[in-house]
Motif scaffolding. Structure first.
Motif, PDB file in Angstrom:
ATOM      1  N   ALA A  26       0.948  -0.678  -0.060  1.00 24.75           N
ATOM      2  CA  ALA A  26       0.048  -0.372  -0.022  1.00 24.75           C
ATOM      3  C   ALA A  26       0.412   1.008   0.125  1.00 24.75           C
ATOM      4  O   ALA A  26       0.290   2.720   0.233  1.00 24.75           O
ATOM      5  CB  ALA A  26      -0.862   0.181   1.476  1.00 24.75           C
ATOM      6  N   GLY A  27       2.149   1.150  -0.689  1.00 18.00           N
ATOM      7  CA  GLY A  27       3.152   2.234   0.074  1.00 18.00           C
ATOM      8  C   GLY A  27       3.399   3.131   1.073  1.00 18.00           C
ATOM      9  O   GLY A  27       3.569   4.060   1.462  1.00 18.00           O
ATOM     10  N   LEU A  28       3.126   2.514   2.242  1.00 16.88           N
ATOM     11  CA  LEU A  28       3.167   2.594   3.432  1.00 16.88           C
ATOM     12  C   LEU A  28       4.808   2.108   4.255  1.00 16.88           C
ATOM     13  O   LEU A  28       4.813   1.607   5.168  1.00 16.88           O
ATOM     14  CB  LEU A  28       2.331   2.093   4.511  1.00 16.88           C
ATOM     15  N   ASP A  29       5.023   1.846   3.034  1.00 14.36           N
ATOM     16  CA  ASP A  29       7.026   2.023   3.257  1.00 14.36           C
ATOM     17  C   ASP A  29       7.370   2.616   4.547  1.00 14.36           C
ATOM     18  O   ASP A  29       8.821   2.231   5.250  1.00 14.36           O
ATOM     19  CB  ASP A  29       7.910   2.456   2.595  1.00 14.36           C
ATOM     20  N   ASP A  30       7.018   3.875   5.039  1.00 16.40           N
ATOM     21  CA  ASP A  30       7.292   4.643   6.809  1.00 16.40           C
ATOM     22  C   ASP A  30       7.068   4.700   7.117  1.00 16.40           C
ATOM     23  O   ASP A  30       7.042   5.366   8.549  1.00 16.40           O
ATOM     24  CB  ASP A  30       7.415   6.385   5.732  1.00 16.40           C
ATOM     25  N   ASP A  31       5.369   3.963   6.970  1.00 17.49           N
ATOM     26  CA  ASP A  31       4.894   4.047   8.596  1.00 17.49           C
ATOM     27  C   ASP A  31       5.948   2.384   9.689  1.00 17.49           C
ATOM     28  O   ASP A  31       6.357   1.964   9.101  1.00 17.49           O
ATOM     29  CB  ASP A  31       3.546   2.594   8.409  1.00 17.49           C
ATOM     30  N   PRO A  32       5.536   2.984  10.761  1.00 14.57           N
ATOM     31  CA  PRO A  32       6.904   2.259  12.345  1.00 14.57           C
ATOM     32  C   PRO A  32       5.933   1.135  12.012  1.00 14.57           C
ATOM     33  O   PRO A  32       7.062   0.354  12.405  1.00 14.57           O
ATOM     34  CB  PRO A  32       6.328   3.062  13.124  1.00 14.57           C
ATOM     35  N   ALA A  33       5.487   0.483  11.916  1.00 16.28           N
ATOM     36  CA  ALA A  33       4.845  -0.560  12.042  1.00 16.28           C
ATOM     37  C   ALA A  33       5.378  -1.647  10.717  1.00 16.28           C
ATOM     38  O   ALA A  33       5.784  -2.733  11.665  1.00 16.28           O
ATOM     39  CB  ALA A  33       3.017  -0.716  11.322  1.00 16.28           C
ATOM     40  N   VAL A  34       6.118  -1.215   9.824  1.00 15.89           N
ATOM     41  CA  VAL A  34       6.847  -1.493   9.147  1.00 15.89           C
ATOM     42  C   VAL A  34       7.785  -1.844   9.004  1.00 15.89           C
ATOM     43  O   VAL A  34       8.833  -2.789   8.869  1.00 15.89           O
ATOM     44  CB  VAL A  34       6.949  -0.648   7.397  1.00 15.89           C
ATOM     45  N   ASP A  35       8.785  -1.052  10.221  1.00 21.06           N
ATOM     46  CA  ASP A  35      10.006  -1.769  10.796  1.00 21.06           C
ATOM     47  C   ASP A  35       9.907  -2.083  11.893  1.00 21.06           C
ATOM     48  O   ASP A  35      11.182  -2.918  12.097  1.00 21.06           O
ATOM     49  CB  ASP A  35      10.487   0.366  10.964  1.00 21.06           C
ATOM     50  N   LYS A  36       9.022  -2.515  13.154  1.00 19.96           N
ATOM     51  CA  LYS A  36       8.734  -2.801  13.505  1.00 19.96           C
ATOM     52  C   LYS A  36       9.122  -4.339  12.981  1.00 19.96           C
ATOM     53  O   LYS A  36       9.150  -5.568  13.719  1.00 19.96           O
ATOM     54  CB  LYS A  36       7.253  -3.113  14.168  1.00 19.96           C
ATOM     55  N   THR A  37       7.797  -4.576  11.843  1.00 20.88           N
ATOM     56  CA  THR A  37       8.309  -6.139  11.631  1.00 20.88           C
ATOM     57  C   THR A  37       9.172  -6.849  11.253  1.00 20.88           C
ATOM     58  O   THR A  37       9.887  -7.697  11.080  1.00 20.88           O
ATOM     59  CB  THR A  37       6.937  -6.331  10.589  1.00 20.88           C
TER      60      THR A  37
END
Length: 363
Positions: A285-296
């Motif tokens: 969805a293009g949410l690369d900068d969402d903190p949740a991505v880095d957490k995963t």
């Protein structure tokens, strides 16, 4: 342990365990993620041909869609040939009007021999639906795959009629089926839409939400919580055509809102496959900068067994064959590329010049 306590304990493990890792590794760069993905990729590509044909092809097709590396094209050609064989057999069975019960019985016997919650739910939900194994889990899947290649089977008309005659709407509105087959039903809803055999995506989404209301997560077993999240991730992944194009966040508001706001709970209480799929869904969805991505990404990177060069199971199993799906997803998450359409007869026509018996190009 009661069903209500596992979420609390899982959250506590995040605060005391993984959370400490995130704090001490908050400066992890895309380069370190890439290196971790390369470690896993090397492990799997070194002995790739010891895997089953299905797992080789699963690995090769998805990595080709991400990297466009021609070394995976042989696996894709192998996939085309294998699907042709399977569809030819299914066509013969349908033409001879063979009973589908024996076909389903092989699957059902596997569930009878297992006492796991998932197996028992699948047995209960489908014991009276033998055609589901044949039409939903196999025929529909193979048809959607060759369609994505720009191909069809010579008995396409026969296949389509059988699928049109099957009461899929009853499955997508059945909460017992959702509890047993959430991810698979999400796939099937999108495959039917892709093949223009009906649009059940909204019906499936509504039933998934009704089956698993967010305010009742604490009542779920661990396995049922994973099943819920799996269903949600496959709404996104299937919508993307399995990493072929991006998706719109606005098309799945419930899914993305839930992922962003419950990422710690998801990481603490689901296995690595699910964690990776949540991160990949956000990336699609293009949410690369969402903190949740880095957490995963941090959670998956932290789980890598450095000696084995792969992500073990939640129980620590480093079995190479059993871990293909889990480790492929880890590679995609840690070294994400933009989705790419194909391969198909238009993007790489040379690999479709000679087709196996039964398959032909779509007009």
């Amino acid at each position: 342990m009661t069903k209500k306590r596992w979420l609390f304990i899982g959250k506590l493990s995040v605060l005391l365990g993984i959370g400490c890792y995130w704090q001490s590794h908050s400066l992890s760069s895309s380069e370190t993620y890439h290196n971790s993905a390369e470690t896993i990729k090397h492990t799997y590509e070194h002995d790739l041909f010891t895997l089953s044909a299905y797992k080789q092809e699963h690995f090769g097709l998805r990595l080709f869609r991400q990297t466009q590396d021609p070394k995976y094209l042989t696996l894709i050609q192998q996939n085309i040939a294998d699907i042709a064989i399977k569809l030819n057999q299914l066509a013969d069975d349908l033409a001879e009007q063979k009973s589908l019960a024996p076909y389903a019985e092989q699957r059902l016997n596997q569930y009878r021999q297992s006492h796991s919650e998932r197996s028992q739910r699948r047995l209960q939900a489908t014991v009276d639906k033998p055609e589901y194994f044949y039409l939903g889990l196999d025929l529909l899947r193979y048809m959607a795959r060759i369609d994505s290649y720009g191909l069809k089977h010579k008995d396409d008309v026969l296949f389509r009629q059988r699928l049109l005659d099957y009461p899929f709407a009853a499955l997508f509105s059945n909460q017992e089926m959702i509890q047993a087959w959430a991810a698979q039903l999400a796939n099937q809803a999108y495959w039917l839409k892709q093949l223009e055999l009906g649009d059940y995506v909204e019906l499936y989404t509504q039933t998934l939400q009704q089956t698993y209301p967010d305010d009742q997560d604490h009542l779920l077993t661990k396995e049922q919580y994973e099943n819920k999240i799996y269903g949600m991730t496959h709404l996104v992944i299937a919508d993307s055509g399995y990493y072929q194009h991006s998706v719109n966040e606005s098309d799945h508001p419930w899914v993305f809102h839930y992922f962003k706001n419950n990422i710690d709970t998801i990481i603490a209480n689901t296995k690595q496959d699910v964690i990776s799929e949540v991160g990949i869904s956000l990336l699609l969805a293009g949410l690369d900068d969402d903190p949740a991505v880095d957490k995963t990404r941090q959670a998956i990177q932290h789980s890598i067994d450095k000696n084995a060069g792969l992500v073990p199971s939640a129980k620590g199993n480093i079995n190479y064959n059993l871990g293909e799906h889990r480790n492929l997803l880890a590679i995609l998450l840690l070294d994400w590329h933009q989705p790419t359409v194909g391969p198909n007869i238009h993007s790489i026509p040379q690999i479709f010049e000679s087709l196996p018996y039964g398959l032909e190009k779509k007009e």
